[in-house]
Design an enzyme around this catalytic site. Structure first.
Site, PDB file in Angstrom:
ATOM      1  N   PRO A   2      -3.237  -8.436  -3.241  1.00  0.00           N
ATOM      2  CG  PRO A   2      -5.095  -7.207  -2.647  1.00  0.00           C
ATOM      3  CD  PRO A   2      -3.611  -7.135  -2.719  1.00  0.00           C
ATOM      4  CD  GLU A   3      -0.990 -12.669  -7.908  1.00  0.00           C
ATOM      5  OE1 GLU A   3      -1.280 -12.830  -9.096  1.00  0.00           O
ATOM      6  OE2 GLU A   3       0.087 -13.030  -7.407  1.00  0.00           O
ATOM      7  CE  LYS A  58      -2.641  -6.938  -9.937  1.00  0.00           C
ATOM      8  NZ  LYS A  58      -1.511  -7.211  -9.041  1.00  0.00           N
ATOM      9  NE  ARG A 276       7.252  -9.084  -6.508  1.00  0.00           N
ATOM     10  CZ  ARG A 276       6.022  -8.766  -6.864  1.00  0.00           C
ATOM     11  NH1 ARG A 276       5.818  -7.852  -7.795  1.00  0.00           N
ATOM     12  NH2 ARG A 276       4.979  -9.331  -6.299  1.00  0.00           N
TER      13      ARG A 276
END
Ligand SMILES: [Zn+2]
Length: 286
Positions: A2-3, A58, A276
């Protein structure tokens, strides 16, 4: 993972539902999340009113009426579901994953008078922290970098932080001690708007590029929140992991496709940078 925009949407939905409401009961099925749950977790939450629902970077923060706070981090795969007594089919407060509550991995249930919220997390990288007061809460957040949307993230800060940095900019954007709240998806989008190559070394970023980074970091995250916010209102727009908001991406997940900048003949390259997946235009981004 989740961002920030997803966490913000979860916060907005939670706030509407649980702020000023009393927690009746807490049932924990598994205390072994990324960090072991506080031994008095249930006692601390039960019979308390949720005074505030906040988000920082976050992290979700529930402010209780006993001056304690409960911090929630969704980790890699955590989702929060809302279950009314009417048992509507779509329960997920997030918009990335499936809208339907899975049968397995429901670790924590928090009951209010006529509904409950459920924490589901298959990989258990998420966690719940109890913080005893406001001072401790401030201390907790001193450890991480300024949040992408906060005023603390300004030209002076970035300039100072980029001098002498030998890491590439992509890596730095993902470093939560550098700036907090930018994840992999949005780092790709931000660098595309700035026309900066993800491999560009920190100290080589020019003043003009710093200004672009500031502007587009905030722009991309705000846009994602706005877009997510509009899709959460109508669950019909959500189809499991492929939310319609993904159509808005310029580079993320668009390998070998044409660059969307008018007049650019470039194509989107996918490359692993610092482990990434990075997506960038082979012509625009220098
Ligand atoms: Zn291009």
């Amino acid at each position: 993972m989740p961002e920030l925009p997803e966490v913000e949407i979860v916060k907005q939905s939670l706030k509407k539902k649980i702020q000023h409401k009393k927690i009746k009961k807490v049932i924990v099925s598994n205390r072994n999340l990324r960090f072991k749950l506080h031994k008095n977790f249930e006692k601390i939450l039960e019979n308390r009113f949720v005074k505030k629902v906040l988000r920082k970077s976050k992290y979700l923060i529930l402010g209780l009426d006993n001056s304690k706070y409960c911090i929630i981090h969704l980790g890699m795969s955590g989702t929060i579901h809302l279950m009314d007594k009417t048992k509507n089919k779509n329960t997920n407060l997030s918009f990335y994953q499936s809208p339907i509550l899975p049968k397995k991995h429901n670790h924590i249930e928090i009951f209010f008078s006529n509904f409950k919220i459920i924490y589901n997390d298959p990989r258990r990288f998420g966690y719940f922290f109890i913080i005893k007061n406001k001072l401790e809460l401030e201390k907790f957040f001193l450890k991480i970098g300024p949040e992408v949307l906060s005023k603390k993230l300004n030209f002076k800060y970035l300039k100072k932080k980029l001098i002498n940095r030998k890491k590439n900019i992509k890596n730095l954007l993902l470093d939560q001690n550098f700036i907090s709240g930018i994840g992999n998806i949005y780092s790709n989008e931000i660098l595309f708007y700035c026309k900066i190559h993800p491999n560009k070394i920190g100290f080589k970023i020019t003043n003009k590029e710093i200004k672009k980074l500031l502007y587009f970091s905030k722009f991309v995250i705000k846009k994602a929140i706005k877009y997510g916010g509009s899709s959460i209102r109508d669950f019909k727009n959500i189809k499991g992991s492929i939310g319609s908001f993904q159509l808005e991406f310029n580079v993320y997940d668009r390998e070998n496709k044409k660059c969307l900048i008018k007049g650019c003949n470039g194509k989107i390259i996918k490359k692993f940078i610092s482990n990434r997946s990075s997506f960038f235009c082979n012509i625009c981004q220098k």
